[in-house]
Design a protein around this motif. Structure first.
Motif, PDB file in Angstrom:
ATOM      1  N   GLU A 115       0.853  -1.203   0.000  1.00  0.00           N
ATOM      2  CA  GLU A 115       0.000   0.000   0.000  1.00  0.00           C
ATOM      3  C   GLU A 115       0.884   1.247   0.000  1.00  0.00           C
ATOM      4  N   GLU A 117       3.017   4.321  -2.746  1.00  0.00           N
ATOM      5  CA  GLU A 117       3.091   4.933  -4.064  1.00  0.00           C
ATOM      6  C   GLU A 117       4.235   4.311  -4.859  1.00  0.00           C
ATOM      7  N   ASP A 451      -7.665   2.191  -9.759  1.00  0.00           N
ATOM      8  CA  ASP A 451      -8.206   1.941  -8.418  1.00  0.00           C
ATOM      9  C   ASP A 451      -7.875   0.507  -8.035  1.00  0.00           C
ATOM     10  N   SER A 453      -8.251  -1.059  -5.411  1.00  0.00           N
ATOM     11  CA  SER A 453      -9.171  -1.747  -4.495  1.00  0.00           C
ATOM     12  C   SER A 453     -10.160  -2.631  -5.236  1.00  0.00           C
ATOM     13  N   HIS A 581      -0.095  -1.097  -4.686  1.00  0.00           N
ATOM     14  CA  HIS A 581      -1.402  -0.435  -4.627  1.00  0.00           C
ATOM     15  C   HIS A 581      -1.238   1.055  -4.344  1.00  0.00           C
ATOM     16  N   LYS A 583      -2.332   5.078  -4.378  1.00  0.00           N
ATOM     17  CA  LYS A 583      -3.643   5.697  -4.143  1.00  0.00           C
ATOM     18  C   LYS A 583      -4.409   5.800  -5.463  1.00  0.00           C
TER      19      LYS A 583
END
Length: 613
Positions: A115, A117, A451, A453, A581, A583
């Motif tokens: 998680e 950048e 995205d 997620s 992942h 943002k």
């Protein structure tokens, strides 16, 4: 001395009895039995209670644990009693592994944080310790019941820095090639073996014919290739099953930091911790030298570039000395050790003129060839039985989608020689469903928003989505056979200096339910870093809004897409299951006029046109 007639008569009788006895003993000696080119199960070799089991340590030519002495590898032998009672010599099936003595627990924090950048450094992770398991003289019981009754000796060894072997795990370093080489040298009488780890009493492999074959799955399938690339004499044949042939291809993809399927956040240093089951007192030195220096300085999770560290852990670069015959095995839906690993080595071995065959099934990780294939391979190269396996017309054996893995279909080669690339262009409408066509398309662009997620399967099933672009063929009127390595060329512009790029090739409509097969939805996949559009070894930041073109391969495949389905090309950014992942919000503009899919199809353009018109 004068011998009386009576003495002569007695001597003749004694000699006759001795000759008869010798003849009987010769007749009664147990030997391997062969039928239809395969070694058969021999009853006299099958009594497990009479197998001889013992262990030893083989001295290597390296010292990787820093104690100033050559590392010794722990070796275990299982052989029929006849190798002792009847002076029988047999060939060897050899399996080596870093896993035999146990692995570290999968604790929270052992994987790298994904998680983050792109280009950022993650926080330090947790380093677990392995509690060694296992007792002498048994390292492993794998492969015994399959091969010992068929007239082989089975040998196991623990890799450097694992179990009771000295040294340090290097995860693809030179010592992991030289360790099995040393064991093979010992089996052939060229290296020293000792009865104890620190002892001086030597032990010989007097029961060995000097013919060795290796096999194993995953990491255990990598090490036969590692040994073969040394060119060691006596290693006649290898059967790697789902082998990791390049640690770069395992942990990176076309410049992108990418996890192996099912192990999000794993990297080469995580695997080091996972297998490091050797001497507790050696671990601090090994950790500092290998994990915290060599790996930390070389693995480079910030850029994902190909460098000298990864180059040294790529067995394709080390094949010049390889002489062993190769039977390769892999699954087309293995998203852990992906099918490119086996294909690249098979292709190189074939180009070298080595005896080669390849077996592919449609399932996931693991999966050996049928026992009959393995048997014929080892029978030819270890027992020397002329069964013609090396002259077989068909080099490729592929399990079709609904067939038993023991019953593959034979083909002349892989990829199918009758396959050729069909170039498909993209038509507008990808946020819902665009098209794939043979025709040239007008210049146009479509935008997607990242995205991580949202999973790839969710994106593929979405009727509309701003987070992916999906382009599909017409509904197939006939089955279409894909065989080979699909390739995409994508021209894009990014709203940020870095972006993930993911591509799935899917079969639609998407199937759901308990009866769904692994082949039903995902055909193949691929990932790339647009920053590496020029070179794998040197990335460059993207200029916001500037167009870049990148071409890369998807994973090899051989699949028959059924009539009634549509083939879909899905382009998106971050892949929830595989990539970092960042943002949400990075935008990619895909330029359709200079984006293309090359799909290897048996029958080429004609077959595609016939199936889609």
């Amino acid at each position: 001395m004068i011998i009386s007639p009576k003495s002569i008569s007695t001597l003749i009788i004694a000699l006759s009895i001795s000759i008869i006895s010798c003849a009987q003993n010769t007749t009664e000696k147990t030997t391997p039995i062969f039928k239809d080119g395969e070694a058969q199960i021999v009853e006299a070799f099958s009594n497990t209670n009479k197998w001889i089991r013992h262990d030893l340590w083989v001295e290597t030519e390296f010292d990787t644990d820093g104690d100033g002495k050559p590392d010794r590898m722990h070796v275990a032998v299982t052989r029929p009693e006849q190798t002792e009672t009847e002076d029988l010599k047999l060939p060897i099936i050899y399996v080596t592994s870093p896993y035999f003595a146990g692995v570290a627990a999968d604790l929270p924090g052992v994987m790298w944080d994904v998680e983050i950048e792109l280009g950022e450094s993650a926080k330090e992770r947790v380093h677990p310790e392995v509690t060694r398991r296992g007792h002498r003289p048994i390292i492993s019981n794998s492969h015994l019941r399959k091969w010992v009754p068929r007239g082989y000796i089975v040998v196991h060894s623990s890799s450097p820095g694992t179990g009771l072997s000295d040294g340090a795990p290097t995860i693809g370093g030179e010592n992991e090639s030289l360790a099995p080489k040393a064991v093979i040298d010992w089996l052939c009488g060229r290296a020293k073996g000792y009865t104890e780890r620190e002892g001086s009493e030597e032990i010989k492999a007097y029961w060995s014919t000097g013919k060795v074959g290796m096999t194993g799955t995953s990491y255990n399938g990598t090490l036969p290739l590692a040994a073969a690339t040394t060119g060691v004499e006596g290693l006649e044949a290898i059967i790697p099953i789902a082998p990791n042939t390049s640690y770069y291809h395992y942990y990176r993809s076309n410049g992108l930091v990418r996890s192996p399927g099912g192990y999000l956040g794993e990297d080469i240093d995580v695997l080091y911790d996972f297998v490091h089951s050797g001497k507790e007192e050696n671990r601090p030195y090994n950790n500092e030298t290998i994990r915290d220096t060599e790996m930390k300085n070389g693995m480079d999770r910030e850029t994902g570039d190909y460098n000298e560290f990864w180059e040294g852990r790529d067995y394709l670069n080390q094949m010049d000395n390889m002489k062993a015959a190769l039977l390769m095995s892999h699954g087309f839906n293995d998203w852990n050790v992906m099918p490119v690993h086996s294909y690249r080595i098979y292709k190189a071995a074939k180009e070298k003129g080595l005896p080669t065959q390849i077996y592919y099934h449609q399932n996931g990780h693991g999966g050996p060839p049928p026992t009959s294939m393995m048997n014929k391979w080892f029978t030819k190269y270890l027992h020397g039985i002329d069964n013609g396996v090396e002259n077989a017309e068909n080099k490729s054996y592929i399990v079709r989608e609904y067939d038993d893995p023991q019953e593959p279909t034979a083909y002349k080669d892989y990829p199918n020689p009758e396959a050729s690339d069909v170039s498909l262009n993209l038509t507008y409408g990808g946020t819902s469903i665009g098209g794939l066509t043979l025709n040239k398309v007008p210049v146009a662009g479509e935008m997607l928003s990242d995205d991580a997620s949202i999973s790839g399967s969710e994106l593929a099933q979405a009727t509309n989505s701003k987070n992916r672009l999906l382009y599909v063929t017409p509904k197939l009127k006939e089955d279409l056979h894909i065989s080979g390595v699909p390739q995409v060329t994508i021209t894009l512009a990014s709203s940020k200096p870095a972006a993930n790029l993911s591509v799935w090739l899917v079969s639609l409509p998407w199937q759901e339910g308990k009866d769904v097969k692994i082949t039903d939805n995902i055909i193949t996949r691929g990932w790339a870093d647009p920053k590496n559009h020029k070179s794998l070894s040197k990335e460059e930041n993207l200029v916001i809004g500037k167009d870049y073109t990148i071409t890369f391969d998807l994973q090899p495949d051989d699949q028959i897409i059924k009539a009634g389905q549509q083939i879909g090309l899905m382009i998106f950014s971050s892949d929830k299951e595989f990539t970092l992942h960042p943002k949400p919000g990075t935008e990619l503009m895909i330029h359709l006029g200079s984006t293309q899919l090359k799909l290897p199809i048996v029958g080429g353009d004609d077959a595609y046109t016939k199936a889609t018109d």
